[in-house]
Write a protein that holds these residues in place. Structure first.
Motif, PDB file in Angstrom:
ATOM      1  N   HIS A 103      -2.658   5.425  -4.765  1.00 28.92           N
ATOM      2  CA  HIS A 103      -2.151   6.711  -4.260  1.00 28.92           C
ATOM      3  C   HIS A 103      -3.298   7.388  -3.516  1.00 28.92           C
ATOM      4  O   HIS A 103      -4.437   7.407  -3.996  1.00 28.92           O
ATOM      5  N   GLY A 128      -0.982  -0.263  -7.726  1.00 24.16           N
ATOM      6  CA  GLY A 128      -0.979   0.276  -6.374  1.00 24.16           C
ATOM      7  C   GLY A 128      -2.027   1.365  -6.226  1.00 24.16           C
ATOM      8  O   GLY A 128      -2.861   1.597  -7.125  1.00 24.16           O
ATOM      9  N   ALA A 133      -0.104   9.308   0.682  1.00 23.63           N
ATOM     10  CA  ALA A 133       0.390   7.958   0.934  1.00 23.63           C
ATOM     11  C   ALA A 133       0.328   7.155  -0.359  1.00 23.63           C
ATOM     12  O   ALA A 133      -0.529   7.415  -1.222  1.00 23.63           O
ATOM     13  N   GLU A 134       1.224   6.170  -0.478  1.00 26.34           N
ATOM     14  CA  GLU A 134       1.222   5.265  -1.632  1.00 26.34           C
ATOM     15  C   GLU A 134       1.430   3.841  -1.143  1.00 26.34           C
ATOM     16  O   GLU A 134       2.241   3.592  -0.237  1.00 26.34           O
ATOM     17  N   TRP A 135       0.648   2.951  -1.727  1.00 29.76           N
ATOM     18  CA  TRP A 135       0.789   1.514  -1.460  1.00 29.76           C
ATOM     19  C   TRP A 135       1.033   0.793  -2.793  1.00 29.76           C
ATOM     20  O   TRP A 135       0.222   0.928  -3.724  1.00 29.76           O
ATOM     21  N   HIS A 136       2.114   0.052  -2.880  1.00 34.05           N
ATOM     22  CA  HIS A 136       2.464  -0.696  -4.103  1.00 34.05           C
ATOM     23  C   HIS A 136       2.173  -2.174  -3.875  1.00 34.05           C
ATOM     24  O   HIS A 136       2.681  -2.793  -2.920  1.00 34.05           O
ATOM     25  N   GLU A 145       5.635  -2.200  -0.876  1.00 29.06           N
ATOM     26  CA  GLU A 145       6.195  -0.965  -0.333  1.00 29.06           C
ATOM     27  C   GLU A 145       5.086   0.041  -0.029  1.00 29.06           C
ATOM     28  O   GLU A 145       4.145   0.218  -0.804  1.00 29.06           O
ATOM     29  N   THR A 146       5.198   0.694   1.108  1.00 32.09           N
ATOM     30  CA  THR A 146       4.254   1.735   1.519  1.00 32.09           C
ATOM     31  C   THR A 146       5.037   2.996   1.859  1.00 32.09           C
ATOM     32  O   THR A 146       6.054   2.922   2.567  1.00 32.09           O
ATOM     33  N   THR A 147       4.558   4.115   1.365  1.00 36.86           N
ATOM     34  CA  THR A 147       5.220   5.389   1.609  1.00 36.86           C
ATOM     35  C   THR A 147       4.214   6.399   2.140  1.00 36.86           C
ATOM     36  O   THR A 147       3.121   6.553   1.584  1.00 36.86           O
ATOM     37  N   TRP A 148       4.605   7.059   3.225  1.00 38.09           N
ATOM     38  CA  TRP A 148       3.769   8.116   3.791  1.00 38.09           C
ATOM     39  C   TRP A 148       4.549   9.416   3.831  1.00 38.09           C
ATOM     40  O   TRP A 148       5.762   9.430   4.072  1.00 38.09           O
ATOM     41  N   ALA A 186       0.884  -0.787   6.518  1.00 41.49           N
ATOM     42  CA  ALA A 186       0.629  -1.475   5.252  1.00 41.49           C
ATOM     43  C   ALA A 186      -0.871  -1.527   4.986  1.00 41.49           C
ATOM     44  O   ALA A 186      -1.690  -1.494   5.914  1.00 41.49           O
ATOM     45  N   LEU A 187      -1.229  -1.620   3.715  1.00 42.11           N
ATOM     46  CA  LEU A 187      -2.637  -1.591   3.331  1.00 42.11           C
ATOM     47  C   LEU A 187      -3.460  -2.673   4.010  1.00 42.11           C
ATOM     48  O   LEU A 187      -4.562  -2.402   4.495  1.00 42.11           O
TER      49      LEU A 187
END
Length: 399
Positions: A126, A124, A32-35, A40-43, A61-62
């Protein structure tokens, strides 16, 4: 050119993605990534599976992540996030999450975070998230099994201590002495190695009121505290009945009546005899028990048993009396079946071992060597019986 090269770069990328997805499923982990700036959040697909979340709803979201963490672990999540922002190296923690927002479906996850660095610092985070529920559940089951095993061992040890203490209180001193100048008595009582196998073996060696020596060994069926309790009743009854001076076969008649009517749902075996120190005549009877062994001039021979059924097996079946005249240097061995019976060998093999070892019991000096002889006999036949108690009573006639 490789087959992958012929398929083209797009197909290579698809194959790589498929393999990565397969690896994530096998390891039950995803990324997962949180910017921070764009929000933007990506899973990866596997993270949705871990959280039990519909991909159409998008990733969490975080700032909302704490809502899906068990309240007791929210502080650990905060510490993890702060540590990830301050450290260059990855940091990790274990958390419990609500899968699909369901409190009845809690999952153990390991979260590894590291900052996504930009020109001005961290932009962000990771993370790699792995579902370790199965592993932790197995560890908890193992821990619980170990705890239960330790408790069972402690209970078994306590039960064994209680049973041994009770039996020692019931039986006479192992170092008993009849107080007769030309007779020596030695006893070995070897407890079963397994607590559940402790049984109702017993013995008696004491002067009777008329000057004869009362000798007896017996075994009550069953194991544990019930067998020990029945053994106590039987032995105490014998000691009381022996004060009448009646012969051994009459004592067995009375004991049989006791077992039939007072100690029900059990049976017992016994050998009872009186040894006259003046005439050296051993008058004895048996109730379904192994016959005593006479060791004379380097030869061990079982005595011919008189008729007698198990105590508690039948009513109105009289017991017979047999007599054997002993000589100076003789040793009489009386024992319970735990001495010869083993699961790993036939009864006949055990009896043969006892016969062979019994020849060495008298030694060169009977008065001095009787105790040592019994120890050697026990060692020669294989040591303690793990499945049953064994009682061995030796009587030596001095010259």
């Amino acid at each position: 050119m490789s087959a992958a090269g012929l398929l083209g770069p797009e197909t290579d990328a698809e194959m790589l993605a498929a393999r990565l997805a397969h690896a994530q499923r096998l390891g039950n982990l995803g990324w997962a990534e949180w910017h921070f700036h764009t929000g933007e959040t990506t899973w990866s697909d596997q993270v949705y599976t871990i959280f039990g979340r519909d991909p159409d709803k998008g990733p969490i979201a975080l700032p909302r992540l704490a809502e899906h963490v068990v309240p007791a672990d929210v502080a650990a999540l905060d510490r993890l996030l702060w540590a990830a922002l301050r450290c260059v190296e990855p940091v990790q923690a274990e958390l419990r999450i609500r899968r699909g927002g369901n409190w009845s479906d809690l999952r153990d996850v390991r979260v590894v975070l590291e900052p996504l660095m930009g020109d001005g610092g961290a932009v962000g985070l990771h993370g790699v998230i792995q579902d370790i529920t199965g592993r932790r559940r197995a560890e908890r089951m193992m821990s619980e099994s170990r705890r239960q095993l330790l408790e069972a061992r402690e209970r078994a040890a306590e039960e064994r201590h209680v049973m041994l203490a009770l039996r020692e209180a019931i039986l006479p001193d192992l170092a008993c002495s009849p107080g007769l100048p030309d007779i020596r008595v030695a006893v070995r009582y070897v407890s079963a190695e397994k607590t559940a196998s402790l049984g109702g073996d017993w013995f008696e060696a004491s002067p009777a009121p008329d000057g004869r020596l009362l000798l007896a060994v017996g075994d009550v069926s069953g194991h544990g505290l019930p067998a020990i309790a029945h053994m106590a009743q039987l032995r105490h009854a014998l000691v009381g009945l022996a004060m009448t001076g009646r012969p051994a076969h009459r004592l067995l008649d009375w004991l049989n009546e006791l077992v039939l009517h007072q100690i029900r749902d059990t049976t017992a075996t016994a050998v009872i005899g009186h040894l006259d120190p003046e005439t050296r005549v051993f008058a004895w009877s048996q109730a379904g028990h192994l016959a005593p062994v006479l060791v004379r001039d380097g030869t061990a021979t079982p005595l011919d048993p008189p008729r007698g059924v198990l105590l508690g097996a039948a009513e109105g079946r009289p017991y017979e009396l047999a007599t054997t005249r002993l000589k100076p240097g003789d040793v009489l061995l009386m024992f319970t079946d735990g001495l010869v019976e083993r699961r790993t060998r036939d009864l006949d093999v055990g009896l043969d071992l006892v016969m062979a070892a019994a020849r060495e019991v008298p030694g060169r000096d009977l008065e001095r060597d009787l105790e040592t002889g019994l120890d050697k006999l026990l060692a020669d036949i294989g040591g303690p019986n793990p499945e049953d108690d064994a009682c061995l009573l030796g009587v030596g006639i001095l010259g």
